[in-house]
Design an enzyme around this catalytic site. Structure first.
Site, PDB file in Angstrom:
ATOM      1  CB  SER A 184      -0.867   0.046   1.254  1.00 25.01           C
ATOM      2  OG  SER A 184      -1.728  -1.030   1.278  1.00 25.01           O
TER       3      SER A 184
HETATM    4  N1  SAH Z   1      -0.199  -5.238   4.076  1.00 22.79           N
HETATM    5  C1  SAH Z   1       0.472  -5.669   2.879  1.00 22.79           C
HETATM    6  C2  SAH Z   1      -0.398  -5.483   1.664  1.00 22.79           C
HETATM    7  C3  SAH Z   1      -0.490  -6.698   0.856  1.00 22.79           C
HETATM    8  S1  SAH Z   1      -1.687  -6.684  -0.461  1.00 22.79           S
HETATM    9  C4  SAH Z   1       1.826  -5.001   2.730  1.00 22.79           C
HETATM   10  O1  SAH Z   1       2.181  -4.145   3.545  1.00 22.79           O
HETATM   11  O2  SAH Z   1       2.544  -5.381   1.808  1.00 22.79           O
HETATM   12  C5  SAH Z   1      -2.994  -7.601   0.262  1.00 22.79           C
HETATM   13  C6  SAH Z   1      -2.688  -9.011   0.559  1.00 22.79           C
HETATM   14  O3  SAH Z   1      -3.902  -9.632   0.987  1.00 22.79           O
HETATM   15  C7  SAH Z   1      -2.190  -9.840  -0.625  1.00 22.79           C
HETATM   16  O4  SAH Z   1      -0.932 -10.344  -0.335  1.00 22.79           O
HETATM   17  C8  SAH Z   1      -3.234 -10.957  -0.750  1.00 22.79           C
HETATM   18  O5  SAH Z   1      -2.683 -12.207  -1.103  1.00 22.79           O
HETATM   19  C9  SAH Z   1      -3.807 -10.988   0.667  1.00 22.79           C
HETATM   20  N2  SAH Z   1      -5.114 -11.632   0.792  1.00 22.79           N
HETATM   21  C10 SAH Z   1      -6.190 -11.564  -0.033  1.00 22.79           C
HETATM   22  N3  SAH Z   1      -7.199 -12.328   0.445  1.00 22.79           N
HETATM   23  C11 SAH Z   1      -6.732 -12.890   1.607  1.00 22.79           C
HETATM   24  C12 SAH Z   1      -7.291 -13.783   2.554  1.00 22.79           C
HETATM   25  N4  SAH Z   1      -8.527 -14.295   2.431  1.00 22.79           N
HETATM   26  N5  SAH Z   1      -6.537 -14.141   3.617  1.00 22.79           N
HETATM   27  C13 SAH Z   1      -5.271 -13.663   3.778  1.00 22.79           C
HETATM   28  N6  SAH Z   1      -4.682 -12.832   2.902  1.00 22.79           N
HETATM   29  C14 SAH Z   1      -5.412 -12.435   1.827  1.00 22.79           C
END
Ligand code: SAH
Length: 269
Positions: A113
């Site tokens: 993000s």
């Molecule tokens: N907070 C992270 C952002 C990652 S993007 C950072 O700082 O990099 C959002 C993430 O949510 C992705 O990696 C995706 O795989 C994950 N995601 C999507 N659905 C999910 C679920 N049901 N359970 C766990 N993770 C999930």
């Protein structure tokens, strides 16, 4: 994951808390091992790509100044974001953009993000908690682990769940260098939350679904708050939703600004 919307900290990176300098008496003539703290600082300097032309400290300070100019006020959030080296969580080729206010790819179609979104969401998350509280937090969507590290810098305990194994592993590797002992990474479907450590004072999601899964609400402590993107039924796209569990157990929901996060998916991969 997302888009849309002074002091050195005491807590976050354990190395800051430990004075590893040898005492005068103990300082040996030969010092085959440099103090851990120096080595860590050195590693950080080396890891900063030459293209930045600056050490990561000053570019991070500029990021902080921008966040403050945009209205981020919570000292806990600012200190935590000052403490975590964002460039250590993105690929080397992108590290020169690490302190821009931009989301960046982290592999498998996912993104880290924008710093302003991370700050905004965590500020919202902490708003109902008294300043002295060190909350217990749950993050859904570990991704590269950046936001998890920021949360761990201000929380008593953080559980962060990721459904994509390669990203879970990548976050584990990224976070190893941060030496955070209050962060637990879980590989699994975050839609079910993580009951073993519940209830949480705060729940924050980095991926948006059709609605807010009910286990998240079940795992939210009285006085606690959930912040998540979710489908905006009225306008399409996604909107940031904030749900408070009041002390009497009732839930109160409010919608905030439009956002754009990756989808919250089912199961693991
Ligand atoms: N907070 C992270 C952002 C990652 S993007 C950072 O700082 O990099 C959002 C993430 O949510 C992705 O990696 C995706 O795989 C994950 N995601 C999507 N659905 C999910 C679920 N049901 N359970 C766990 N993770 C999930």
């Amino acid at each position: 994951m997302s888009e849309g919307s002074g002091r050195a900290p005491k807590f976050p990176l354990r190395l800051d808390q430990v004075d590893t300098r040898p005492t005068a008496r103990a300082a040996p003539l030969l010092r085959p091992q440099r103090p851990v703290r120096d080595a860590a600082l050195d590693r950080e300097r080396r890891a900063t790509p030459a293209g930045l032309g600056l050490d990561s400290h000053s570019v991070r300070e500029r990021m902080l100044a921008r966040l403050q100019a945009e209205g981020v006020r919570d000292a806990r959030v600012l200190a935590a974001m000052r403490a975590v080296p964002r460039h250590a969580f993105v690929d080397t080729a992108l590290a020169n953009q690490a302190y821009e206010d931009t989301s960046l790819p982290i592999g498998l179609g996912q993104t880290i993000s924008k710093p302003s979104v991370v700050a905004r969401m965590i500020e919202l998350l902490l708003a109902p908690l008294p300043p002295a509280t060190r909350p217990r937090l749950l993050e859904i969507g570990t991704g590269c682990g950046y936001q998890a590290a920021v949360l761990a810098a201000l929380a008593r305990q953080v559980v962060s769940i990721e459904r994509l194994k390669p990203l879970h592993d990548k976050a584990r590797a990224n976070l190893a260098a941060q030496r955070l002992d209050n962060l637990r990474l879980v590989y699994g479907d975050g839609r079910v939350g993580h009951a073993p450590n519940a209830p949480y004072d705060g729940i924050i999601a980095a991926a948006g679904g059709e609605d807010v899964p009910s286990p998240w609400l079940d795992q939210l402590a009285p006085g606690g708050r959930l912040v998540a993107p979710m489908h905006d039924v009225r306008n399409g796209g996604q909107v940031l939703v904030v749900i408070d569990r009041l002390l009497d157990g009732a839930l109160r929901r409010a919608f905030h600004e439009p956002v754009r996060f990756v989808p919250l998916k089912s199961g693991i991969d």
